[in-house]
Design an enzyme around this catalytic site. Structure first.
Site, mmCIF file in Angstrom:
data_model
loop_
_atom_site.group_PDB
_atom_site.id
_atom_site.type_symbol
_atom_site.label_atom_id
_atom_site.label_comp_id
_atom_site.label_asym_id
_atom_site.label_seq_id
_atom_site.Cartn_x
_atom_site.Cartn_y
_atom_site.Cartn_z
ATOM 1 N N TRP B 164 73.758 32.088 21.930
ATOM 2 C CA TRP B 164 73.902 30.839 21.154
ATOM 3 C C TRP B 164 74.327 31.128 19.730
ATOM 4 O O TRP B 164 75.132 30.401 19.149
ATOM 5 C CB TRP B 164 72.612 30.026 21.209
ATOM 6 C CG TRP B 164 72.152 29.840 22.623
ATOM 7 C CD1 TRP B 164 70.961 30.220 23.167
ATOM 8 C CD2 TRP B 164 72.897 29.251 23.702
ATOM 9 N NE1 TRP B 164 70.927 29.910 24.502
ATOM 10 C CE2 TRP B 164 72.097 29.315 24.854
ATOM 11 C CE3 TRP B 164 74.171 28.679 23.801
ATOM 12 C CZ2 TRP B 164 72.532 28.827 26.089
ATOM 13 C CZ3 TRP B 164 74.609 28.187 25.021
ATOM 14 C CH2 TRP B 164 73.789 28.264 26.150
ATOM 15 N N ASP B 165 73.776 32.192 19.160
ATOM 16 C CA ASP B 165 74.209 32.619 17.822
ATOM 17 C C ASP B 165 75.692 32.948 17.803
ATOM 18 O O ASP B 165 76.436 32.516 16.920
ATOM 19 C CB ASP B 165 73.452 33.897 17.417
ATOM 20 C CG ASP B 165 72.124 33.603 16.736
ATOM 21 O OD1 ASP B 165 71.947 32.498 16.188
ATOM 22 O OD2 ASP B 165 71.257 34.498 16.754
ATOM 23 N N LEU B 166 76.121 33.742 18.770
ATOM 24 C CA LEU B 166 77.521 34.182 18.790
ATOM 25 C C LEU B 166 78.463 33.002 19.026
ATOM 26 O O LEU B 166 79.514 32.894 18.390
ATOM 27 C CB LEU B 166 77.726 35.258 19.863
ATOM 28 C CG LEU B 166 77.028 36.594 19.581
ATOM 29 C CD1 LEU B 166 77.056 37.477 20.838
ATOM 30 C CD2 LEU B 166 77.681 37.333 18.412
#
Lengths: 403, 403
Positions: B164-166
């Site tokens: 999700w961060d990426l």
């Protein structure tokens, strides 16, 4: 209200499965006019599971929302000619072509660039040398499956989210937009290739994991649901729920100690083990001890009781939800990304808009076209084909006017 | 050789952890001049694990490659003033500011837009209503952890990749580039917010999983390493390796049957069960049966023997690698994304370039600046500060000239 940022941009997408289609979807959600090109009757992803009760692919439907659908048999010379003419037609906001080469190249950059020198093409592939790969094989190749899952397992655990596909789609979208920037600055076109495998190498590299493994000469051991390098893990509650609790910052750690009444225990532990638990690396080192000290507090309470306690204390946490629960929760969230639409062919269906929230710009949920629904209008509009032309091409099987 | 596509673009990034920094890194890898702003001494992610033997964060180092590093204490009025002036300075390719709001807003869009009307800002946050969330909590909230892992488990399995961060970082990069497109067309600036949670909702929605779960009124059961809706799973080999084997298309299924000599068995099975295994949905339905028929063939061979057999037959497969093995494999791949550099502060280190391969454009690996290494040059160049000014600001603790 302002217009969507990419209004005017026209993209031709001739791809299947997740990566290419999610690139087109991302651009369409920002206002681009994306024409998705499929074979008459649909390509290899047209019937992909999950299916709706009406037999439509919910996968195809959700990856192609907000696009227009044109059905051309680009395997025939006449079909290729049509697609080439449509893709290279003049206009500053045109000449952008995205495809995937899991099967084969649909149109080649050089052929398109011969007709339009500032052509932008993005080809999505498996490996950079042309060998095939898909999300599931790339994930095996990159080392992550052996790090995922409970530490008592000695077999790899595949992720369920096709993360490499989705990231590749986003890289493709960045490639399209960066190419437009370059075209405006220099007048040059761009031929871009992006391999799923390379996306995975780039992502794992960015996290420092290759550097870590090579320096240590060994892999990071599996550590279940613990967050690496800090404190975070899952806890069971008295009602059989599970929650994820994270303390990355000093403030989050303080909040967790306060609400669970464990400040004194941890102070004593710090003294006994000569540790400073305000350091996240120290919390990681004794993660199992911290978890076992906290576990009784969580298991003594149910989710309803825990929710206000944790929220008021400003603990960083979340309950594990099923997908059904997650959909309900997404629908109830602030300025939701999830909306309900009446999707032709499917019926009432949850759908999603772009996660990018632009001030003064409304995000409207978009429907998905039926396969081939726009073949006639798009070819008439863009190439001046008459009804007679269209009828002849359809009779010859070069195009399909509806599915 | 052509120049990188984003040469000339200047971005100010004032973020921590993965999402914001990976946005800046993505733009820097395409040629943008990205100035990463940290607090003197580094922000909350500066010491994040994994660490090198020299004590540097391999995480921070790898997420900030190709940027310039400026250290300003933006919590002080003088520091905010400097950062604001730097961020809003004139120039067509300037006025792009990315931050994250896990702690708080660094600079606010309205304050910047008052000084530069076409300002572009992207704020990365947890939830759209401002509540905090991180990759690990979002993953619990979205339903995927309960679908991941072997079917005998009844507890959630966290992913290890911060997907999700990426993905949020890539959405932020798309937001920046789409805003530039809009600025060129309309002269308008953009204020964008993007929440990790919304990125997850959007991705799960795009795969059709919310629609599937709500229509069924139930969650898809856990199915271990099987690929949903088709055939794909892992097999053990005689040397203790494991490999992932996938048959999504009819051709891949034929190849798998041929190489394993199971064509007749499956023909008989099709007859007995009244199934057509050329359909991927049929292969999914009897996935356990297919896997048990194939298993003896794989376990009777070692990886060295299997490799040429599977490759020649054109089976879609990959061995599960550890991260150490994956790094070696990435280094040996065609037109590699992984390169070796001598990173100041770390020493020899594998690093990665953009996965986007632009024809006629070279991808050179970039080093990571030491914290604050560019504070002096950047502020002198952009705001005309003299050595005396810089010395005074450093003495007051408003800036740091080196780490």
């Amino acid at each position: 209200m302002s217009a969507q940022p990419l209004v005017g941009l026209e993209v031709v997408e001739c791809s299947t499965f997740v990566a290419g289609p999610s690139c087109g979807m991302t651009l369409a959600q920002l206002g681009a006019d994306v024409v998705r090109v499929d074979l008459p009757g649909g390509g290899s992803d047209f019937g992909r599971w999950p299916l709706s009760a009406t037999g439509e692919s919910l996968y195809w439907t959700n990856l192609n929302k907000g696009k227009r659908s044109v059905a051309i048999d680009y395997r025939t010379p006449a079909g290729r000619e049509l697609l080439t003419a449509f893709t290279t037609r003049t206009g500053d906001h045109r000449g952008v072509y995205v495809d995937n080469v899991v099967g084969r190249h649909r149109l080649r950059h050089d052929d398109l660039a011969a007709l339009r020198s500032d052509m932008i093409t993005v080809h999505v592939e498996g490996f950079a040398d042309g060998r095939p790969a898909v999300d599931y094989t790339v994930n095996a190749s990159i080392g992550i499956a052996t790090m995922t899952g409970p530490d008592f397992l000695d077999t790899p655990v595949n992720h369920v989210l096709p993360a490499w596909d989705l990231l590749t789609g986003m890289h493709a979208a960045v490639g399209v937009l960066a190419s437009l920037e370059r075209r405006r600055t220099t007048g040059e076109g761009s031929a871009i290739n992006v391999a799923l495998y390379d996306v995975a190498v780039s992502a794992v590299g960015a996290l420092g994991w290759f550097a870590e493994a090579e320096e240590a000469g060994a892999d990071r051991p599996r550590h279940g649901n613990h967050v690496f390098g800090s404190f975070g893990t899952d806890f069971a509650t008295s009602d059989g729920s599970r929650i994820m609790v994270v303390a990355l910052t000093e403030g989050q750690w303080d909040a967790l100690c306060d609400v669970t009444g464990t400040r004194d225990v941890f102070a004593a532990l710090e003294k006994a083990l000569d540790l400073d638990l305000r350091q996240e690396s120290a919390r990681y080192e004794v993660r199992e001890t911290i978890a076992s000290i906290l576990r009784p507090w969580f298991i003594a309470r149910d989710l309803t009781a825990l929710r206000p306690l944790l929220d008021q204390a400003r603990v960083l946490w979340a309950p594990y939800l099923s997908v059904v629960e997650a959909a309900a929760s997404a629908r109830a969230s602030s300025d939701p990304v999830l909306h309900d639409v009446d999707q032709p062919g499917v019926g009432p269906m949850p759908t999603t808009v772009s996660p990018l929230r632009w001030a003064q710009t409304e995000r409207k949920p978009a429907l998905t076209p039926r396969l081939g629904a726009d073949t006639g209008p798009v070819l008439a509009e863009s190439l001046g084909l008459t009804d007679a032309d269209l009828g002849r091409l359809a009779a010859d099987g070069v195009i399909a006017l509806t599915s």
